[in-house]
Design a protein around this motif. Sequence first.
Motif, PDB file in Angstrom:
ATOM      1  N   ALA B 119      -4.848  -9.613   3.153  1.00 44.53           N
ATOM      2  CA  ALA B 119      -6.029  -9.761   2.095  1.00 44.53           C
ATOM      3  C   ALA B 119      -6.641  -8.627   1.761  1.00 44.53           C
ATOM      4  N   LEU B 120      -7.260  -8.675   0.837  1.00 38.73           N
ATOM      5  CA  LEU B 120      -8.108  -7.360   0.311  1.00 38.73           C
ATOM      6  C   LEU B 120      -9.498  -7.635   0.251  1.00 38.73           C
ATOM      7  N   ALA B 121     -10.307  -7.213   1.315  1.00 35.53           N
ATOM      8  CA  ALA B 121     -12.043  -7.535   1.203  1.00 35.53           C
ATOM      9  C   ALA B 121     -12.655  -6.282   0.529  1.00 35.53           C
ATOM     10  N   VAL B 122     -13.286  -6.800  -0.555  1.00 34.19           N
ATOM     11  CA  VAL B 122     -13.859  -5.655  -1.026  1.00 34.19           C
ATOM     12  C   VAL B 122     -15.438  -6.397  -1.333  1.00 34.19           C
ATOM     13  N   THR B 123     -15.599  -7.475  -1.764  1.00 34.53           N
ATOM     14  CA  THR B 123     -17.030  -7.916  -2.068  1.00 34.53           C
ATOM     15  C   THR B 123     -17.885  -8.385  -0.681  1.00 34.53           C
ATOM     16  N   GLU B 124     -18.974  -8.074  -1.013  1.00 33.90           N
ATOM     17  CA  GLU B 124     -19.952  -8.365   0.311  1.00 33.90           C
ATOM     18  C   GLU B 124     -21.194  -9.408  -0.053  1.00 33.90           C
ATOM     19  N   GLY B 127     -24.026  -7.036  -1.649  1.00 39.55           N
ATOM     20  CA  GLY B 127     -23.597  -6.245  -2.658  1.00 39.55           C
ATOM     21  C   GLY B 127     -23.023  -6.802  -4.147  1.00 39.55           C
ATOM     22  N   GLY B 128     -22.423  -8.195  -3.932  1.00 30.90           N
ATOM     23  CA  GLY B 128     -21.681  -8.592  -5.014  1.00 30.90           C
ATOM     24  C   GLY B 128     -20.825  -7.618  -5.854  1.00 30.90           C
ATOM     25  N   SER B 129     -20.953  -7.681  -7.163  1.00 28.76           N
ATOM     26  CA  SER B 129     -20.467  -6.883  -8.014  1.00 28.76           C
ATOM     27  C   SER B 129     -20.437  -5.442  -8.004  1.00 28.76           C
ATOM     28  N   ASP B 130     -21.509  -5.168  -7.182  1.00 25.76           N
ATOM     29  CA  ASP B 130     -21.688  -3.528  -6.981  1.00 25.76           C
ATOM     30  C   ASP B 130     -21.086  -3.049  -5.745  1.00 25.76           C
ATOM     31  N   THR B 152     -17.004 -11.259   1.964  1.00 27.26           N
ATOM     32  CA  THR B 152     -16.910 -12.452   1.431  1.00 27.26           C
ATOM     33  C   THR B 152     -16.228 -12.818   0.316  1.00 27.26           C
ATOM     34  N   TRP B 153     -15.797 -14.011   0.035  1.00 27.11           N
ATOM     35  CA  TRP B 153     -14.743 -14.566  -1.088  1.00 27.11           C
ATOM     36  C   TRP B 153     -13.475 -14.259  -0.769  1.00 27.11           C
ATOM     37  N   VAL B 154     -13.136 -13.507   0.541  1.00 29.66           N
ATOM     38  CA  VAL B 154     -11.721 -12.855   0.408  1.00 29.66           C
ATOM     39  C   VAL B 154     -10.553 -13.874   0.529  1.00 29.66           C
ATOM     40  N   GLY B 155      -9.902 -13.880  -0.324  1.00 28.58           N
ATOM     41  CA  GLY B 155      -8.534 -14.833  -0.570  1.00 28.58           C
ATOM     42  C   GLY B 155      -7.463 -14.430   0.602  1.00 28.58           C
ATOM     43  N   ASN B 156      -7.237 -15.345   1.141  1.00 30.70           N
ATOM     44  CA  ASN B 156      -6.123 -15.413   2.367  1.00 30.70           C
ATOM     45  C   ASN B 156      -6.825 -15.223   3.612  1.00 30.70           C
ATOM     46  N   SER B 201      -7.217 -20.379   0.023  1.00 29.54           N
ATOM     47  CA  SER B 201      -8.202 -20.230   0.950  1.00 29.54           C
ATOM     48  C   SER B 201      -9.156 -18.817   0.613  1.00 29.54           C
ATOM     49  N   ASN B 202     -10.456 -19.091   0.466  1.00 33.71           N
ATOM     50  CA  ASN B 202     -11.308 -18.002   0.393  1.00 33.71           C
ATOM     51  C   ASN B 202     -12.254 -18.049   1.322  1.00 33.71           C
ATOM     52  N   ALA B 203     -12.459 -16.879   2.020  1.00 35.17           N
ATOM     53  CA  ALA B 203     -13.406 -17.040   3.320  1.00 35.17           C
ATOM     54  C   ALA B 203     -14.324 -15.817   3.371  1.00 35.17           C
ATOM     55  N   ILE B 379     -14.910 -14.958 -12.920  1.00 35.86           N
ATOM     56  CA  ILE B 379     -15.464 -14.465 -11.747  1.00 35.86           C
ATOM     57  C   ILE B 379     -15.004 -13.395 -10.994  1.00 35.86           C
ATOM     58  N   PRO B 380     -13.717 -13.907 -10.182  1.00 34.47           N
ATOM     59  CA  PRO B 380     -13.108 -12.745  -9.448  1.00 34.47           C
ATOM     60  C   PRO B 380     -12.466 -11.526 -10.210  1.00 34.47           C
ATOM     61  N   ASP B 381     -12.180 -10.418  -9.533  1.00 34.59           N
ATOM     62  CA  ASP B 381     -11.679  -9.180  -9.902  1.00 34.59           C
ATOM     63  C   ASP B 381     -12.625  -8.538 -10.950  1.00 34.59           C
ATOM     64  N   GLY B 382     -13.826  -8.726 -10.884  1.00 34.98           N
ATOM     65  CA  GLY B 382     -14.803  -8.104 -11.704  1.00 34.98           C
ATOM     66  C   GLY B 382     -15.351  -9.315 -12.967  1.00 34.98           C
ATOM     67  N   THR B 383     -16.389  -9.790 -12.838  1.00 33.06           N
ATOM     68  CA  THR B 383     -17.100 -10.891 -13.843  1.00 33.06           C
ATOM     69  C   THR B 383     -16.842 -10.322 -15.239  1.00 33.06           C
ATOM     70  N   THR B 384     -16.961 -11.381 -16.104  1.00 32.21           N
ATOM     71  CA  THR B 384     -16.724 -10.795 -17.642  1.00 32.21           C
ATOM     72  C   THR B 384     -17.922  -9.708 -17.792  1.00 32.21           C
ATOM     73  N   GLU B 385     -19.110  -9.979 -17.163  1.00 34.03           N
ATOM     74  CA  GLU B 385     -20.097  -9.046 -17.675  1.00 34.03           C
ATOM     75  C   GLU B 385     -19.640  -7.594 -16.988  1.00 34.03           C
ATOM     76  N   ILE B 386     -18.931  -7.534 -15.895  1.00 34.88           N
ATOM     77  CA  ILE B 386     -18.566  -6.199 -15.528  1.00 34.88           C
ATOM     78  C   ILE B 386     -17.382  -5.774 -16.238  1.00 34.88           C
ATOM     79  N   ALA B 400     -23.516   1.688 -18.592  1.00 34.12           N
ATOM     80  CA  ALA B 400     -24.745   0.632 -18.678  1.00 34.12           C
ATOM     81  C   ALA B 400     -24.759  -0.266 -17.612  1.00 34.12           C
ATOM     82  N   TYR B 401     -24.441   0.173 -16.335  1.00 32.86           N
ATOM     83  CA  TYR B 401     -24.447  -0.621 -15.038  1.00 32.86           C
ATOM     84  C   TYR B 401     -25.781  -0.993 -14.627  1.00 32.86           C
ATOM     85  N   SER B 402     -26.642   0.224 -14.888  1.00 37.59           N
ATOM     86  CA  SER B 402     -28.083  -0.275 -14.278  1.00 37.59           C
ATOM     87  C   SER B 402     -29.176   0.315 -15.276  1.00 37.59           C
TER      88      SER B 402
HETATM   89  C1  LIG Z   1     -12.282 -17.666  -6.248  1.00 33.26           C
HETATM   90  C2  LIG Z   1     -12.613 -16.275  -6.014  1.00 33.26           C
HETATM   91  C3  LIG Z   1     -11.902 -15.581  -5.344  1.00 33.26           C
HETATM   92  C4  LIG Z   1     -11.951 -14.221  -4.947  1.00 33.26           C
HETATM   93  N1  LIG Z   1     -11.212 -13.323  -4.275  1.00 33.26           N
HETATM   94  C5  LIG Z   1     -11.611 -12.231  -3.562  1.00 33.26           C
HETATM   95  C6  LIG Z   1     -10.842 -11.458  -2.737  1.00 33.26           C
HETATM   96  O1  LIG Z   1      -9.753 -11.796  -2.692  1.00 33.26           O
HETATM   97  N2  LIG Z   1     -11.380 -10.137  -2.326  1.00 33.26           N
HETATM   98  C7  LIG Z   1     -12.706 -10.019  -2.543  1.00 33.26           C
HETATM   99  O2  LIG Z   1     -13.261  -8.668  -1.979  1.00 33.26           O
HETATM  100  N3  LIG Z   1     -13.460 -10.504  -3.353  1.00 33.26           N
HETATM  101  C8  LIG Z   1     -13.151 -11.713  -3.926  1.00 33.26           C
HETATM  102  N4  LIG Z   1     -14.013 -12.297  -4.854  1.00 33.26           N
HETATM  103  C9  LIG Z   1     -15.365 -12.050  -5.160  1.00 33.26           C
HETATM  104  C10 LIG Z   1     -15.487 -11.664  -6.392  1.00 33.26           C
HETATM  105  O3  LIG Z   1     -14.807 -10.532  -6.705  1.00 33.26           O
HETATM  106  C11 LIG Z   1     -16.822 -11.727  -6.714  1.00 33.26           C
HETATM  107  O4  LIG Z   1     -17.322 -13.089  -6.773  1.00 33.26           O
HETATM  108  C12 LIG Z   1     -17.311 -11.039  -7.832  1.00 33.26           C
HETATM  109  O5  LIG Z   1     -17.008  -9.495  -8.060  1.00 33.26           O
HETATM  110  C13 LIG Z   1     -18.959 -11.119  -8.485  1.00 33.26           C
HETATM  111  O6  LIG Z   1     -19.682 -10.748  -7.240  1.00 33.26           O
HETATM  112  P1  LIG Z   1     -20.743 -12.058  -6.906  1.00 33.26           P
HETATM  113  O7  LIG Z   1     -19.969 -13.447  -6.658  1.00 33.26           O
HETATM  114  O8  LIG Z   1     -21.648 -11.750  -5.772  1.00 33.26           O
HETATM  115  O9  LIG Z   1     -21.789 -12.165  -8.040  1.00 33.26           O
HETATM  116  P2  LIG Z   1     -22.993 -11.194  -8.441  1.00 33.26           P
HETATM  117  O10 LIG Z   1     -22.648  -9.703  -8.030  1.00 33.26           O
HETATM  118  O11 LIG Z   1     -24.260 -11.610  -7.546  1.00 33.26           O
HETATM  119  O12 LIG Z   1     -23.461 -11.310 -10.115  1.00 33.26           O
HETATM  120  C14 LIG Z   1     -23.826 -12.579 -10.315  1.00 33.26           C
HETATM  121  C15 LIG Z   1     -24.159 -12.535 -11.650  1.00 33.26           C
HETATM  122  O13 LIG Z   1     -24.861 -11.265 -12.353  1.00 33.26           O
HETATM  123  C16 LIG Z   1     -24.075 -10.739 -13.118  1.00 33.26           C
HETATM  124  N5  LIG Z   1     -24.171  -9.190 -12.873  1.00 33.26           N
HETATM  125  C17 LIG Z   1     -24.262  -8.523 -11.857  1.00 33.26           C
HETATM  126  N6  LIG Z   1     -24.344  -7.226 -12.017  1.00 33.26           N
HETATM  127  C18 LIG Z   1     -24.445  -6.886 -13.462  1.00 33.26           C
HETATM  128  C19 LIG Z   1     -24.761  -5.785 -14.201  1.00 33.26           C
HETATM  129  N7  LIG Z   1     -24.896  -4.467 -13.499  1.00 33.26           N
HETATM  130  N8  LIG Z   1     -24.824  -5.905 -15.244  1.00 33.26           N
HETATM  131  C20 LIG Z   1     -24.669  -7.236 -15.903  1.00 33.26           C
HETATM  132  N9  LIG Z   1     -24.531  -8.529 -15.159  1.00 33.26           N
HETATM  133  C21 LIG Z   1     -24.419  -8.100 -13.792  1.00 33.26           C
HETATM  134  C22 LIG Z   1     -22.592 -11.039 -13.056  1.00 33.26           C
HETATM  135  O14 LIG Z   1     -21.715 -10.782 -13.902  1.00 33.26           O
HETATM  136  C23 LIG Z   1     -22.924 -12.515 -12.541  1.00 33.26           C
HETATM  137  O15 LIG Z   1     -22.915 -13.079 -13.903  1.00 33.26           O
HETATM  138  C24 LIG Z   1     -13.532 -13.957  -5.356  1.00 33.26           C
HETATM  139  C25 LIG Z   1     -14.224 -14.426  -5.884  1.00 33.26           C
HETATM  140  C26 LIG Z   1     -13.725 -15.828  -6.289  1.00 33.26           C
HETATM  141  C27 LIG Z   1     -15.016 -16.651  -6.772  1.00 33.26           C
END
Ligand SMILES: Cc1cc2nc3c(=O)[nH]c(=O)nc-3n(C[C@H](O)[C@H](O)[C@H](O)COP(=O)(O)OP(=O)(O)OC[C@H]3O[C@@H](n4cnc5c(N)ncnc54)[C@H](O)[C@@H]3O)c2cc1C
Lengths: 188, 402
Positions: B119-124, B127-130, B152-156, B201-203, B379-386, B400-402
Amino acid sequence: MTDDQLIQRIETALEAEQDQLEADLPAILADMEGQTDELVREHPAVMARILGRMEAMDIASFVSANPETADQFQELLWSGMRVMVERNPEVKEQINEDITTNFEADDCPMEGHLKVREEEELVTGGAGQLDDADITITGPADVLVGLITGNVDPIQGFMQQQYEMDGPVQKGTKLAPIMNSLSEQVPE
Amino acid sequence: MELTDEQRAFRDDLREYLDETIDPIVDEADRNGPMDREELLGYVSDLNELGVGFDPETAPNFFGDVWNFTIAAEEISYTWPSLLVGVMMSFPALFVQFAAEQTREAMLPKLEDGDCLAALAVTEPEGGSDTARPNTVAKKDGDEFVINGEKTWVGNAHYADCVLVVAHDDSTGASDMFMVDRANNDFETREIDKMGWKGVSNARISFDDVRVPEGNRLSNMFSNAIMAGNEMNDIVPFPESVTQLFFDQKPLNATFSFMRTGMSFMSVGIMQAAFDAALDRATDRETFGKPIAEHQLVTEQLYDMKAGLETSRQLSRRAAELLEDGSEDARLMSSLAKGYTSETCKDVTDDAIQVFGGEGLKTENRLERYYRDARVMTIPDGTTEIQKLIVGKELTDASAYS
Ligand SMILES: Cc1cc2nc3c(=O)[nH]c(=O)nc-3n(C[C@H](O)[C@H](O)[C@H](O)COP(=O)(O)OP(=O)(O)OC[C@H]3O[C@@H](n4cnc5c(N)ncnc54)[C@H](O)[C@@H]3O)c2cc1C
């Protein structure tokens, strides 16, 4: 000034606190200009100590404050490298390809280059840039110096994005073992 | 784009397997929630035979070939997106080959047998997207790193043998990755129940004073492997052009460009499945005395779906071509493709339900699964907004991240 006097002066400066050393260094580097190869050959340990102390400094602000030292400091650095390669078969063994590299600090006006020549089994370097180098390495001055002296592992530093490398990946990976074996020769 | 004979054969064999083996079980398997380790390993073993996998023998021709990778992403997702995720997210297992001795000893035999899941564990959680500044910290202690933090959300992760964890390296102040293998260091996971991709599974993971040898730091693994005479391409499973992007665009960004192109094709696979189902339904179902395909408003829906599907496929192919060329536009185009196709996938699967009418809402049919799986894609691998922020940065060089 004779070599002995110069060495004496360097040793005294090395005893001083960092601030004092930074104040003395531009004059010392100026006096060493043109004879660094010889000094490194004759007094490797003293030269290694200067490099060691310089590594502890904020190189970018030192060079920005004393732009004329950028080339002199590099002259010392590269003389060290040249002499070590001359003397060390371990480094020569790593040389199996021609590679030219430019170094460019992104936080102060410091530019340098490194040439690896397969036929002559030579590694040479100096201030200034080469035309059409295979690889360009860009980063903070202390990281660039660390790459040469061994404080920064070339691959590890690259993976951690401490610096950037442009050019063919295959040349870059060939350069890494050469730089590593060079820095292993720097006396502690 | 024309497939070569070899690529066509690869696709046809894969299709046959998916039709014959996965299609009959997928509805129930997905409904029952995440596959367990044994189930996933069973499919991994089947897929290995077909050239899809992350073991050292299979990976070079799968991850190492942009077209095989994207063909598989589309085809497997046509039938079961969750299965693709389970296989694709295991790729960090390959790094076991270059890890410290204790990890190699524990994991190499499994890797070679094709049953080392990773598994690849990036998301916290915080921190979420950051992801650039992880709160998970690795502190140097002698020859080891001690890792503390939450992912969190770490696949496998729940059943993985090893996890590659992004953490702040306290010894250098930079971000790095650390391989944690479960034989030497166990860690706790908690599964997350979710709306789509239900089959995988995600965990959430907690690392509480987890100690790993310094040789398990990814940058050390690269350094050690190259000093031992390996080329970059012996270490990373990607094509040479993508490895070149490691230099041109930084290692993590190049990896993301590759994975996002895969995600983009994944959306195409889901869309194609929804479109095929809707097309069948439109010619079969009759209202007002004729097939609904003869009602112009339904034709318009089919038109919109087909347009979404084909533009998405072309954009995904463009991203793949740029990856293959090692182009500096690969990052822009893979983010554009991932962002656009995942949003379009939502629309297309939504339209497909509309074409089905009430039948589309029944859980016994697949349309609602397509829709739920599509909903996850943005959502995963960077949301559309990212993705939009990345494209914007690539276009203008202004962040334009912040
Ligand atoms: C099914 C699934 C599988 C996943 N698998 C993995 C995995 O294997 N490993 C792993 O590490 N992660 C995994 N993820 C995590 C995934 O990469 C994150 O959910 C994603 O990066 C978004 O983070 P967040 O959910 O915390 O949303 P947040 O970062 O809290 O974002 C909430 C909202 O705010 C928006 N937002 C945030 N920052 C900005 C900004 N600067 N400007 C504009 N909008 C912004 C987002 O686009 C979103 O709409 C998985 C997620 C899902 C749902």
